[in-house]
Design a protein around this motif. Structure first.
Motif, mmCIF file in Angstrom:
data_model
loop_
_atom_site.group_PDB
_atom_site.id
_atom_site.type_symbol
_atom_site.label_atom_id
_atom_site.label_comp_id
_atom_site.label_asym_id
_atom_site.label_seq_id
_atom_site.Cartn_x
_atom_site.Cartn_y
_atom_site.Cartn_z
ATOM 1 N N HIS A 98 7.200 -10.429 13.832
ATOM 2 C CA HIS A 98 8.515 -9.835 14.082
ATOM 3 C C HIS A 98 8.853 -9.860 15.569
ATOM 4 O O HIS A 98 7.945 -9.802 16.404
ATOM 5 C CB HIS A 98 8.527 -8.383 13.596
ATOM 6 C CG HIS A 98 8.091 -8.234 12.181
ATOM 7 N ND1 HIS A 98 6.936 -7.565 11.815
ATOM 8 C CD2 HIS A 98 8.639 -8.721 11.037
ATOM 9 C CE1 HIS A 98 6.801 -7.635 10.497
ATOM 10 N NE2 HIS A 98 7.807 -8.339 9.999
ATOM 11 N N ASP A 100 9.152 -8.278 18.561
ATOM 12 C CA ASP A 100 8.454 -7.163 19.256
ATOM 13 C C ASP A 100 6.934 -7.238 19.041
ATOM 14 O O ASP A 100 6.190 -6.559 19.751
ATOM 15 C CB ASP A 100 8.962 -5.750 18.910
ATOM 16 C CG ASP A 100 8.387 -5.147 17.601
ATOM 17 O OD1 ASP A 100 7.861 -5.904 16.778
ATOM 18 O OD2 ASP A 100 8.493 -3.913 17.443
ATOM 19 N N ASP A 101 6.441 -8.052 18.104
ATOM 20 C CA ASP A 101 4.991 -8.128 17.878
ATOM 21 C C ASP A 101 4.241 -8.879 18.992
ATOM 22 O O ASP A 101 3.246 -8.347 19.511
ATOM 23 C CB ASP A 101 4.667 -8.782 16.525
ATOM 24 C CG ASP A 101 4.988 -7.871 15.343
ATOM 25 O OD1 ASP A 101 4.959 -6.635 15.518
ATOM 26 O OD2 ASP A 101 5.271 -8.397 14.249
ATOM 27 N N HIS A 156 2.568 -9.568 8.905
ATOM 28 C CA HIS A 156 1.518 -9.760 9.935
ATOM 29 C C HIS A 156 0.352 -10.547 9.327
ATOM 30 O O HIS A 156 -0.179 -11.468 9.952
ATOM 31 C CB HIS A 156 0.992 -8.422 10.449
ATOM 32 C CG HIS A 156 2.022 -7.571 11.150
ATOM 33 N ND1 HIS A 156 1.712 -6.344 11.684
ATOM 34 C CD2 HIS A 156 3.341 -7.772 11.396
ATOM 35 C CE1 HIS A 156 2.798 -5.826 12.242
ATOM 36 N NE2 HIS A 156 3.804 -6.666 12.069
HETATM 37 ZN ZN LIG Z 1 5.573 -6.499 13.109
#
Ligand SMILES: [Zn+2]
Length: 274
Positions: free
Chosen positions: A14, A16-17, A119
């Motif tokens: 995502h 921001d990961d 994830h």
């Molecule tokens: Zn994430």
């Protein structure tokens, strides 16, 4: 391109990961003139309580680009749907193309043990793409790599079936505010969705300056955890005095499906330990 330029490709599920796990080391590389690229495999179009679909995806894409600007790196989001990522051949081929085009010295990825299915599948897909990047008849429209890149797992706190075991730990105190600025760029995550999801939306300040310091406090335990957990590694890499001083660090574990990380590679690819 100078031959001593280090090229690092950081994958996440995502927007921001990648920066949450490796924003500090990305800023350190950028400061030294090395090349970092962050890739979110999904467009982030599901994780929100009030908006969704294309408007959310566009917002997330812009927020990711702004985060990348804080860290001095390119940050792209692919158009796979959020909350719906699967380790398909199609996504594997997207990842193979990206790795081949960037020609990284190192690829960073989450581990396949994580609470979020996106994830887990990001990890699966990146692992599946390693080695295959060297096979000419796979995705034959893009030239294959002559050498498998080194691959590193990004830190996580999950214990089963195997706890994260760091091979390299990098102190990031000098760039910690850049990392917070990068995460502050993800408005729709940090100030909307994530607080909503944990039932804390009413704690978020309205004012942007107050938000930044609120976020800094909220993130503090997460930002400081790797340095506390892996203090012995910091001392091993930086020596007793410096190793004890770091408040913030990022940790990396060698993934066996990439090329091995030799002592010479470690010295060349982590020019931070003097
Ligand atoms: Zn994430």
């Amino acid at each position: 391109m100078a031959t001593d330029t280090i090229r690092v490709l950081i994958f996440g599920a995502h927007p921001d990961d990648p920066d949450s796990k490796a924003g500090g080391i990305a800023a350190l590389y950028s400061q030294q003139g090395h090349q970092v690229k962050m890739v979110s495999l999904t467009n982030g179009d599901a994780g929100h309580h009030a908006i969704g679909g294309a408007p959310l995806a566009w917002r997330r894409r812009k927020e990711a680009a702004a985060s990348g600007a804080c860290l001095g790196c390119e940050y792209i989001t692919l158009d796979n749907h959020d909350g719906a990522l699967l380790p398909t051949l199609e996504v594997r081929h997207q990842v193979i193309e990206i790795i081949r085009a960037f020609e990284p010295d190192m690829v960073m990825t989450p581990r396949p043990w994580d609470y979020h299915p996106d994830h887990r599948y990001t990890a699966q897909v990146v692992q599946d793409a390693l080695y295959m990047v060297t096979v000419p008849n796979v995705v034959s429209r893009v030239p294959h790599l002559s050498r498998n890149p080194i691959a590193l797992y990004l830190y996580d706190h999950f214990q089963k079936p195997y706890p994260f075991t760091p091979d390299v730990v990098v102190g990031i105190d000098e760039v910690i505010e850049k990392k917070v600025d990068a995460l502050h760029s993800h408005t729709s995550q940090m100030y909307e969705w994530l607080p909503y999801n944990r039932g804390a939306l009413d704690e978020v300040p309205e004012n942007p300056a107050e938000r930044r310091s609120w976020l800094r406090k909220v993130l503090e335990p997460r930002l400081s955890r790797p340095a506390d957990l892996y203090r012995d590694k910091l001392i091993e890499f930086y020596g007793e005095e410096k190793g004890r001083q770091f408040k913030y660090a990022e940790a990396f574990e060698v993934c066996e499906y990439g090329a091995p990380l030799s002592e010479a590679d470690l010295k060349r690819l982590f020019p931070f330990f003097n």
